[in-house]
Design a protein around this motif. Sequence first.
Motif, PDB file in Angstrom:
ATOM      1  N   ILE A  75      17.393-106.732   3.918  1.00  9.49           N
ATOM      2  CA  ILE A  75      17.879-105.403   4.292  1.00  9.49           C
ATOM      3  C   ILE A  75      16.931-104.882   5.353  1.00  9.49           C
ATOM      4  O   ILE A  75      15.707-105.054   5.250  1.00  9.49           O
ATOM      5  CB  ILE A  75      18.015-104.449   3.086  1.00  9.49           C
ATOM      6  CG1 ILE A  75      16.759-104.436   2.229  1.00  9.49           C
ATOM      7  CG2 ILE A  75      19.245-104.806   2.256  1.00  9.49           C
ATOM      8  CD1 ILE A  75      16.832-103.430   1.081  1.00  9.49           C
ATOM      9  N   ARG A  76      17.508-104.269   6.387  1.00 11.22           N
ATOM     10  CA  ARG A  76      16.739-103.933   7.600  1.00 11.22           C
ATOM     11  C   ARG A  76      16.525-102.430   7.742  1.00 11.22           C
ATOM     12  O   ARG A  76      17.424-101.643   7.465  1.00 11.22           O
ATOM     13  CB  ARG A  76      17.497-104.441   8.819  1.00 11.22           C
ATOM     14  CG  ARG A  76      16.848-104.083  10.147  1.00 11.22           C
ATOM     15  CD  ARG A  76      17.641-104.622  11.328  1.00 11.22           C
ATOM     16  NE  ARG A  76      16.939-104.398  12.574  1.00 11.22           N
ATOM     17  CZ  ARG A  76      17.455-103.789  13.648  1.00 11.22           C
ATOM     18  NH1 ARG A  76      18.700-103.371  13.627  1.00 11.22           N
ATOM     19  NH2 ARG A  76      16.724-103.593  14.725  1.00 11.22           N
ATOM     20  N   TRP A  77      15.345-102.107   8.218  1.00 17.64           N
ATOM     21  CA  TRP A  77      15.048-100.761   8.689  1.00 17.64           C
ATOM     22  C   TRP A  77      14.664-100.935  10.149  1.00 17.64           C
ATOM     23  O   TRP A  77      13.570-101.397  10.456  1.00 17.64           O
ATOM     24  CB  TRP A  77      13.902-100.141   7.878  1.00 17.64           C
ATOM     25  CG  TRP A  77      13.644 -98.723   8.246  1.00 17.64           C
ATOM     26  CD1 TRP A  77      12.808 -98.259   9.219  1.00 17.64           C
ATOM     27  CD2 TRP A  77      14.232 -97.560   7.643  1.00 17.64           C
ATOM     28  NE1 TRP A  77      12.844 -96.902   9.269  1.00 17.64           N
ATOM     29  CE2 TRP A  77      13.720 -96.435   8.305  1.00 17.64           C
ATOM     30  CE3 TRP A  77      15.155 -97.376   6.609  1.00 17.64           C
ATOM     31  CZ2 TRP A  77      14.091 -95.142   7.973  1.00 17.64           C
ATOM     32  CZ3 TRP A  77      15.515 -96.080   6.290  1.00 17.64           C
ATOM     33  CH2 TRP A  77      14.978 -94.983   6.965  1.00 17.64           C
ATOM     34  N   ALA A  78      15.583-100.597  11.031  1.00 19.19           N
ATOM     35  CA  ALA A  78      15.432-100.929  12.459  1.00 19.19           C
ATOM     36  C   ALA A  78      14.183-100.324  13.079  1.00 19.19           C
ATOM     37  O   ALA A  78      13.904 -99.138  12.901  1.00 19.19           O
ATOM     38  CB  ALA A  78      16.658-100.442  13.224  1.00 19.19           C
ATOM     39  N   THR A  79      13.449-101.147  13.798  1.00 14.39           N
ATOM     40  CA  THR A  79      12.351-100.639  14.640  1.00 14.39           C
ATOM     41  C   THR A  79      12.613-100.999  16.098  1.00 14.39           C
ATOM     42  O   THR A  79      12.189-100.277  16.990  1.00 14.39           O
ATOM     43  CB  THR A  79      10.979-101.218  14.227  1.00 14.39           C
ATOM     44  OG1 THR A  79      10.988-102.639  14.433  1.00 14.39           O
ATOM     45  CG2 THR A  79      10.644-100.896  12.784  1.00 14.39           C
ATOM     46  N   HIS A  80      13.251-102.130  16.355  1.00 16.19           N
ATOM     47  CA  HIS A  80      13.516-102.599  17.717  1.00 16.19           C
ATOM     48  C   HIS A  80      15.003-102.933  17.823  1.00 16.19           C
ATOM     49  O   HIS A  80      15.441-103.965  17.333  1.00 16.19           O
ATOM     50  CB  HIS A  80      12.680-103.835  18.037  1.00 16.19           C
ATOM     51  CG  HIS A  80      11.204-103.546  18.124  1.00 16.19           C
ATOM     52  ND1 HIS A  80      10.486-103.130  17.038  1.00 16.19           N
ATOM     53  CD2 HIS A  80      10.342-103.594  19.172  1.00 16.19           C
ATOM     54  CE1 HIS A  80       9.217-102.935  17.409  1.00 16.19           C
ATOM     55  NE2 HIS A  80       9.115-103.216  18.703  1.00 16.19           N
ATOM     56  N   ASN A 103      10.145-108.735   8.081  1.00 18.93           N
ATOM     57  CA  ASN A 103       9.826-107.309   7.925  1.00 18.93           C
ATOM     58  C   ASN A 103       8.655-106.995   8.832  1.00 18.93           C
ATOM     59  O   ASN A 103       7.687-107.742   8.880  1.00 18.93           O
ATOM     60  CB  ASN A 103       9.369-107.007   6.492  1.00 18.93           C
ATOM     61  CG  ASN A 103      10.488-106.986   5.483  1.00 18.93           C
ATOM     62  OD1 ASN A 103      10.234-107.054   4.298  1.00 18.93           O
ATOM     63  ND2 ASN A 103      11.706-106.889   5.919  1.00 18.93           N
ATOM     64  N   GLY A 104       8.715-105.871   9.512  1.00 14.31           N
ATOM     65  CA  GLY A 104       7.581-105.432  10.324  1.00 14.31           C
ATOM     66  C   GLY A 104       7.878-105.499  11.808  1.00 14.31           C
ATOM     67  O   GLY A 104       9.038-105.461  12.228  1.00 14.31           O
ATOM     68  N   ILE A 105       6.820-105.619  12.593  1.00 13.05           N
ATOM     69  CA  ILE A 105       6.936-105.546  14.056  1.00 13.05           C
ATOM     70  C   ILE A 105       6.155-106.694  14.689  1.00 13.05           C
ATOM     71  O   ILE A 105       5.029-106.983  14.272  1.00 13.05           O
ATOM     72  CB  ILE A 105       6.367-104.191  14.548  1.00 13.05           C
ATOM     73  CG1 ILE A 105       7.293-103.040  14.106  1.00 13.05           C
ATOM     74  CG2 ILE A 105       6.164-104.173  16.058  1.00 13.05           C
ATOM     75  CD1 ILE A 105       6.723-101.658  14.344  1.00 13.05           C
TER      76      ILE A 105
HETATM   77  N1  GLU Z   1      11.317-105.105  13.614  1.00 13.75           N
HETATM   78  C1  GLU Z   1      12.427-105.733  12.990  1.00 13.75           C
HETATM   79  C2  GLU Z   1      13.732-105.151  13.454  1.00 13.75           C
HETATM   80  O1  GLU Z   1      13.772-104.099  14.053  1.00 13.75           O
HETATM   81  C3  GLU Z   1      12.311-105.741  11.479  1.00 13.75           C
HETATM   82  C4  GLU Z   1      12.553-104.379  10.882  1.00 13.75           C
HETATM   83  C5  GLU Z   1      12.357-104.412   9.365  1.00 13.75           C
HETATM   84  O2  GLU Z   1      11.205-104.516   8.916  1.00 13.75           O
HETATM   85  O3  GLU Z   1      13.397-104.319   8.684  1.00 13.75           O
HETATM   86  O4  GLU Z   1      14.750-105.776  13.231  1.00 13.75           O
END
Ligand code: GLU
Length: 157
Positions: A75-80, A103-105
Amino acid sequence: MCGIVGYVGKKPVVSILVDGLSKLEYRGYDSAGIAVFKDSCIEVHKAQGKLQNLRDLLAENNACELAATLGVGHIRWATHGIPNTINAHPHRSNCERIALVHNGIIENYKELKEFLIDKGCVFASETDTEVIAHLISYEYDKSNDFLTAVREAVKQL
Ligand code: GLU
């Protein structure tokens, strides 16, 4: 915040992944997806929004009937990149032999993306994550060894 579930075993994997993701829903997310490995192929399903959208998609595609017993879910939390289906994980390398979630950046993703585009990779998403799939594939072409490819790719992230 988001989450990852993985399974390798003897049971059909799709429902295990979706059940696992449902336990992580409280963390907040904008999309969900799974990749399963069956008959030497990777099958990816992903959907924007709630996990129920992914469940509906899997039902439409009879994916729950798959005999696959190895897979990963995210499951995603969009950063990019905006929250949409294309940017949802898993992401694949061009030849579709590698699929992954993250997960992460990836802080140096822009440099890596430029390098990989120069090598001929075609990017499907706006995510930082997708560079990892292409980078492992690029390294695999050099070493022909998956573990080496992952190690060499991780060194560059
Ligand atoms: N940076 C990634 C994205 O934007 C992963 C985000 C996340 O940790 O869900 O898809």
